[in-house]
Structure formats: structure tokens, C-alpha cells
Design a protein around this motif. Sequence first.
Motif, mmCIF file in Angstrom:
data_model
loop_
_atom_site.group_PDB
_atom_site.id
_atom_site.type_symbol
_atom_site.label_atom_id
_atom_site.label_comp_id
_atom_site.label_asym_id
_atom_site.label_seq_id
_atom_site.Cartn_x
_atom_site.Cartn_y
_atom_site.Cartn_z
ATOM 1 N N GLU A 13 0.808 -1.219 0.000
ATOM 2 C CA GLU A 13 0.000 0.000 0.000
ATOM 3 C C GLU A 13 0.843 1.273 0.000
ATOM 4 O O GLU A 13 0.353 2.341 -0.394
ATOM 5 N N THR A 14 2.124 1.182 0.429
ATOM 6 C CA THR A 14 2.925 2.409 0.598
ATOM 7 C C THR A 14 4.150 2.487 -0.302
ATOM 8 O O THR A 14 4.831 3.515 -0.317
ATOM 9 N N TRP A 15 4.463 1.426 -1.066
ATOM 10 C CA TRP A 15 5.725 1.405 -1.814
ATOM 11 C C TRP A 15 5.877 2.566 -2.791
ATOM 12 O O TRP A 15 6.991 3.007 -3.072
ATOM 13 N N MET A 16 4.744 3.087 -3.307
ATOM 14 C CA MET A 16 4.817 4.176 -4.285
ATOM 15 C C MET A 16 5.004 5.545 -3.644
ATOM 16 O O MET A 16 5.113 6.549 -4.329
ATOM 17 N N PHE A 17 5.090 5.575 -2.309
ATOM 18 C CA PHE A 17 5.286 6.829 -1.587
ATOM 19 C C PHE A 17 6.561 6.744 -0.747
ATOM 20 O O PHE A 17 6.502 6.596 0.486
ATOM 21 N N PRO A 18 7.730 6.800 -1.374
ATOM 22 C CA PRO A 18 8.984 6.650 -0.614
ATOM 23 C C PRO A 18 9.225 7.840 0.304
ATOM 24 O O PRO A 18 8.711 8.941 0.072
ATOM 25 N N PRO A 19 10.023 7.635 1.362
ATOM 26 C CA PRO A 19 10.440 8.764 2.200
ATOM 27 C C PRO A 19 11.197 9.789 1.352
ATOM 28 O O PRO A 19 11.619 9.500 0.221
ATOM 29 N N ALA A 20 11.391 10.974 1.905
ATOM 30 C CA ALA A 20 12.046 12.050 1.152
ATOM 31 C C ALA A 20 13.422 11.646 0.639
ATOM 32 O O ALA A 20 13.840 12.059 -0.451
ATOM 33 N N ASP A 21 14.148 10.857 1.418
ATOM 34 C CA ASP A 21 15.476 10.430 0.974
ATOM 35 C C ASP A 21 15.466 9.026 0.386
ATOM 36 O O ASP A 21 16.512 8.413 0.186
ATOM 37 N N GLY A 22 14.280 8.494 0.084
ATOM 38 C CA GLY A 22 14.162 7.220 -0.623
ATOM 39 C C GLY A 22 14.123 6.013 0.300
ATOM 40 O O GLY A 22 14.546 6.065 1.447
ATOM 41 N N TRP A 23 13.591 4.913 -0.252
ATOM 42 C CA TRP A 23 13.612 3.637 0.458
ATOM 43 C C TRP A 23 15.041 3.098 0.514
ATOM 44 O O TRP A 23 15.861 3.383 -0.362
ATOM 45 N N THR A 24 15.305 2.277 1.510
ATOM 46 C CA THR A 24 16.569 1.542 1.575
ATOM 47 C C THR A 24 16.289 0.072 1.298
ATOM 48 O O THR A 24 15.137 -0.382 1.351
ATOM 49 N N HIS A 25 17.345 -0.668 1.039
ATOM 50 C CA HIS A 25 17.196 -2.109 0.803
ATOM 51 C C HIS A 25 16.523 -2.788 1.988
ATOM 52 O O HIS A 25 15.657 -3.655 1.809
#
Length: 201
Positions: A13-25
Motif C-alpha cells: 500500500e505504501t511502496w509508491m510513496f517513498p520517504p524524502a530520501d528514498g527507500w533503503t534495501h
Amino acid sequence: MSTGRRLEKATPETWMFPPADGWTHEQVKELDLPFDWELVDGVIVARGQTVPWHNRVRDRLLRSLEDAQCEPYEVLAEQSVRLNERNTPKPDVVVFDAHGQDLWELECVPIQWVVLVVEVVSAGSQQDDRVRKPALFAAAGVPYFWRVEQGADRVPVVHEFWLHREMGTYIPAPEHPVHREKLETPHPFPNSIDLAGLVRR
């Protein structure tokens, strides 16, 4: 951004809304989505749809490299490579030095182990395979890169590149930059591949 948000895992549900500095592995490694994807600059990017020609060439190249491989190398297809915490591209085929490592414990292949990346170009991956990924892997210091294109009669043509370490970019292999009908190279280990045979029924 709060610490709590930073530690959240990506979900369907949230993968398309990354944090401001991006997702991490670490945040995306357990994510289960109904499509193939890779992590690019902290963003989850869908991989293009492939066709039977691409898949057959990839799979038969994999088998040919497996047949030729020698210690300490391992060969895998569609295996994520970890450049850093926000970039885990997934090459068609990757050859790496796994000396002293437990292959079955790997989540991603560390970039410093990688000696060869193979990308098979398809209609949906031309820009990535010809421009973005070679630049990415050259900058990371991967010694060899093969770009596989569809040639006459659908026979694969392999463009072999070597890393120019001073420039940090790939250059056409001085010995034999383009392989047609048959690929023969000593790098990263001696192998000889009948390219026409890759698409023979």
C-alpha cells in the motif's frame, strides 16, 4: 522526517510513496508485489515486460556461463546486486567471486564481488541497458559488461566492454569488441558460446 517514518518497511500500500530520501534495501527487501521490480535511487521501479527471445537468450547464456565457470566464480540470473542501500539493480545475468561466502545466505550480491554483468536488450529496456546500467556498473568498478542485442535472423550479437579504470567508463573490448555467431573471450574466465545456438529450437 521522524525516526519512526525512517524505519518503516515498504508495503503493497505504501511502496509508491517513498520517504524524502528514498527507500533503503532493508525497508523493501521483504516487499511482495505482483510485478518484477528493482530499487533505483531509493525508488521502486517496475522492470519492463520481456519477450520469449529475451528470456531464452538470457537463460541459455546463463547455462553456457555456468558450464564454463571455474572457481571461485558463481553465475546467477535475475539476482539483485547491492551498489548501496538505495540501489539494488537486477541484471539479467551476473558473474561474481563468491570465494569463502555462503551462497545460500545472500540477499543481494555485493557490488565489490561482481566481475561481469550481462544485459539482454529488449524493447522496454533499451535506454537502461545501453546507457543507465553501463554507467552505473562502470562507476561501481565492475570489470566487464556484455550488452546483448538481437541481430540478423534473431541471432544474438554480444558487445563486450572492459572497464577503463582511469576514466571510470566502459570501452569496447580491444581484442574483440563485437561477437557475432560465436562469442570467445578469456574474461572473466575462458568461454566459447555458439550464439546462433542460443536461439536454435
